[in-house]
Motif scaffolding. Structure first.
Motif, mmCIF file in Angstrom:
data_model
loop_
_atom_site.group_PDB
_atom_site.id
_atom_site.type_symbol
_atom_site.label_atom_id
_atom_site.label_comp_id
_atom_site.label_asym_id
_atom_site.label_seq_id
_atom_site.Cartn_x
_atom_site.Cartn_y
_atom_site.Cartn_z
ATOM 1 N N ILE A 37 51.608 35.755 43.038
ATOM 2 C CA ILE A 37 50.255 36.292 43.214
ATOM 3 C C ILE A 37 49.937 37.071 41.953
ATOM 4 C CG2 ILE A 37 48.795 37.794 44.590
ATOM 5 C CD1 ILE A 37 50.722 37.219 46.935
ATOM 6 N N MET A 38 48.844 36.697 41.309
ATOM 7 C CA MET A 38 48.501 37.358 40.046
ATOM 8 C C MET A 38 47.005 37.571 39.940
ATOM 9 S SD MET A 38 48.928 34.372 37.170
ATOM 10 C CE MET A 38 48.406 35.484 35.897
ATOM 11 N N GLU A 39 46.633 38.347 38.955
ATOM 12 C CA GLU A 39 45.233 38.675 38.728
ATOM 13 C C GLU A 39 44.882 38.344 37.289
ATOM 14 O OE1 GLU A 39 42.844 42.208 40.526
ATOM 15 O OE2 GLU A 39 43.907 42.929 38.765
ATOM 16 N N ILE A 40 43.735 37.727 37.095
ATOM 17 C CA ILE A 40 43.242 37.437 35.749
ATOM 18 C C ILE A 40 42.057 38.348 35.486
ATOM 19 C CG2 ILE A 40 42.083 35.735 34.313
ATOM 20 C CD1 ILE A 40 43.803 33.603 35.519
ATOM 21 N N ARG A 41 42.204 39.181 34.463
ATOM 22 C CA ARG A 41 41.112 40.076 34.061
ATOM 23 C C ARG A 41 40.507 39.671 32.727
ATOM 24 N NH1 ARG A 41 42.202 46.058 36.094
ATOM 25 N NH2 ARG A 41 43.165 45.519 38.065
ATOM 26 N N THR A 42 41.324 39.088 31.860
ATOM 27 C CA THR A 42 40.864 38.654 30.541
ATOM 28 C C THR A 42 41.409 37.248 30.272
ATOM 29 O OG1 THR A 42 42.792 39.580 29.423
ATOM 30 C CG2 THR A 42 40.868 41.024 29.648
ATOM 31 N N PHE A 60 48.713 32.014 43.229
ATOM 32 C CA PHE A 60 47.530 32.479 43.951
ATOM 33 C C PHE A 60 46.880 33.501 43.029
ATOM 34 C CE2 PHE A 60 45.173 35.079 47.003
ATOM 35 C CZ PHE A 60 44.475 34.077 47.645
ATOM 36 N N ILE A 61 45.719 33.152 42.489
ATOM 37 C CA ILE A 61 45.107 33.935 41.415
ATOM 38 C C ILE A 61 43.837 34.605 41.912
ATOM 39 C CG2 ILE A 61 44.108 33.807 39.101
ATOM 40 C CD1 ILE A 61 45.781 31.211 38.744
ATOM 41 N N ARG A 62 43.724 35.886 41.622
ATOM 42 C CA ARG A 62 42.484 36.625 41.877
ATOM 43 C C ARG A 62 41.817 36.846 40.526
ATOM 44 N NH1 ARG A 62 41.000 42.182 41.752
ATOM 45 N NH2 ARG A 62 39.219 42.539 43.098
ATOM 46 N N CYS A 63 40.581 36.404 40.400
ATOM 47 C CA CYS A 63 39.836 36.562 39.153
ATOM 48 C C CYS A 63 39.024 37.845 39.232
ATOM 49 C CB CYS A 63 38.929 35.366 38.907
ATOM 50 S SG CYS A 63 39.829 33.855 38.623
ATOM 51 N N ARG A 70 30.165 36.745 33.745
ATOM 52 C CA ARG A 70 31.160 36.378 34.756
ATOM 53 C C ARG A 70 31.158 34.882 35.037
ATOM 54 N NH1 ARG A 70 34.244 38.474 38.791
ATOM 55 N NH2 ARG A 70 34.372 37.225 40.687
ATOM 56 N N SER A 71 29.970 34.283 35.181
ATOM 57 C CA SER A 71 29.911 32.858 35.527
ATOM 58 C C SER A 71 30.458 31.986 34.394
ATOM 59 C CB SER A 71 28.489 32.445 35.880
ATOM 60 O OG SER A 71 27.644 32.617 34.769
ATOM 61 N N ASN A 72 30.134 32.319 33.145
ATOM 62 C CA ASN A 72 30.647 31.546 32.007
ATOM 63 C C ASN A 72 32.156 31.700 31.880
ATOM 64 O OD1 ASN A 72 28.098 30.666 31.383
ATOM 65 N ND2 ASN A 72 27.744 32.273 29.855
ATOM 66 N N ALA A 73 32.637 32.921 32.069
ATOM 67 C CA ALA A 73 34.074 33.162 31.969
ATOM 68 C C ALA A 73 34.817 32.452 33.084
ATOM 69 C CB ALA A 73 34.355 34.663 32.011
ATOM 70 N N MET A 74 34.252 32.459 34.278
ATOM 71 C CA MET A 74 34.892 31.792 35.415
ATOM 72 C C MET A 74 34.955 30.287 35.192
ATOM 73 S SD MET A 74 36.271 32.696 38.235
ATOM 74 C CE MET A 74 36.694 32.148 39.862
ATOM 75 N N GLU A 75 33.899 29.701 34.645
ATOM 76 C CA GLU A 75 33.900 28.269 34.345
ATOM 77 C C GLU A 75 34.981 27.919 33.328
ATOM 78 O OE1 GLU A 75 30.058 26.929 33.122
ATOM 79 O OE2 GLU A 75 29.108 27.569 34.986
ATOM 80 N N THR A 76 35.129 28.760 32.308
ATOM 81 C CA THR A 76 36.146 28.522 31.290
ATOM 82 C C THR A 76 37.550 28.636 31.878
ATOM 83 O OG1 THR A 76 34.653 29.441 29.640
ATOM 84 C CG2 THR A 76 36.962 29.234 29.013
ATOM 85 N N ILE A 77 37.768 29.641 32.715
ATOM 86 C CA ILE A 77 39.073 29.827 33.343
ATOM 87 C C ILE A 77 39.399 28.652 34.252
ATOM 88 C CG2 ILE A 77 40.279 31.232 35.069
ATOM 89 C CD1 ILE A 77 38.998 33.680 33.704
ATOM 90 N N ILE A 78 38.433 28.196 35.039
ATOM 91 C CA ILE A 78 38.659 27.056 35.930
ATOM 92 C C ILE A 78 38.965 25.800 35.118
ATOM 93 C CG2 ILE A 78 37.507 25.493 37.556
ATOM 94 C CD1 ILE A 78 36.193 27.966 38.785
ATOM 95 N N PHE A 79 38.256 25.605 34.011
ATOM 96 C CA PHE A 79 38.501 24.445 33.151
ATOM 97 C C PHE A 79 39.933 24.459 32.617
ATOM 98 C CE2 PHE A 79 38.592 22.518 28.917
ATOM 99 C CZ PHE A 79 38.214 21.233 29.233
ATOM 100 N N ASP A 97 34.405 33.053 45.430
ATOM 101 C CA ASP A 97 34.015 33.326 44.048
ATOM 102 C C ASP A 97 35.136 33.927 43.217
ATOM 103 O OD1 ASP A 97 31.485 32.449 44.636
ATOM 104 O OD2 ASP A 97 30.718 34.456 45.074
ATOM 105 N N MET A 98 36.231 34.327 43.860
ATOM 106 C CA MET A 98 37.236 35.092 43.135
ATOM 107 C C MET A 98 38.647 34.512 43.163
ATOM 108 S SD MET A 98 36.241 38.933 44.313
ATOM 109 C CE MET A 98 37.516 39.633 43.304
ATOM 110 N N PHE A 99 38.961 33.619 44.074
ATOM 111 C CA PHE A 99 40.347 33.212 44.267
ATOM 112 C C PHE A 99 40.570 31.751 43.902
ATOM 113 C CE2 PHE A 99 39.629 36.694 47.256
ATOM 114 C CZ PHE A 99 40.627 37.565 46.844
#
Length: 122
Positions: A37-42, A60-63, A70-79, A97-99
């Motif tokens: 279980i981890m968290e992505i902040r950057t 299991f990642i919490r963004c 936020r939306s652009n960063a989330m798209e990049t992380i998902i990619f 929206d976060m996991f």
């Protein structure tokens, strides 16, 4: 006399069952693979996530991204996580929206909930 002759059908005898009790049981050695279980902040946290995924862990990642972009960063992380998942031969699901749930080594995710989970094509 008929024009068509019947072929002699060969009878296939069923083979006997194999008794597996005589064979030794193979138990694989314990691995370091775990559910992490981890968290992505950057974006720098993606390198830690990729290291864990390539070692065979389920993530299991919490963004927890900042509100700006936020939306652009989330798209990049998902990619990037899709790319990692494809390399590892696993599966990935975005929950809300976060996991994000990311599996590796052929572990597939079966979605039993009709709403709330969005399966990501890898």
């Amino acid at each position: 006399m008929s024009l068509l002759k019947k072929r002699n059908a060969t009878v296939i005898e069923p083979k006997g069952l194999v008794d597996l009790t005589g064979y030794p049981l193979y138990v694989p050695d314990e691995t370091d693979a775990r559910v992490k279980i981890m968290e992505i902040r950057t974006f720098e946290d993606l390198s830690k996530a990729s290291d864990l995924a390539y070692k065979g862990n389920i993530l299991f990642i919490r963004c927890a991204l900042s509100e700006e972009n936020r939306s652009n960063a989330m798209e990049t992380i998902i990619f990037e996580l899709k790319r990692i998942t494809k390399d590892c031969g696993g599966d990935m699901v975005v929950i809300g929206d976060m996991f994000i749930l990311l599996t590796t080594n052929g572990v597939k995710i079966e979605n039993l909930i009709s709403k709330g989970k969005k399966k990501v094509k890898v």
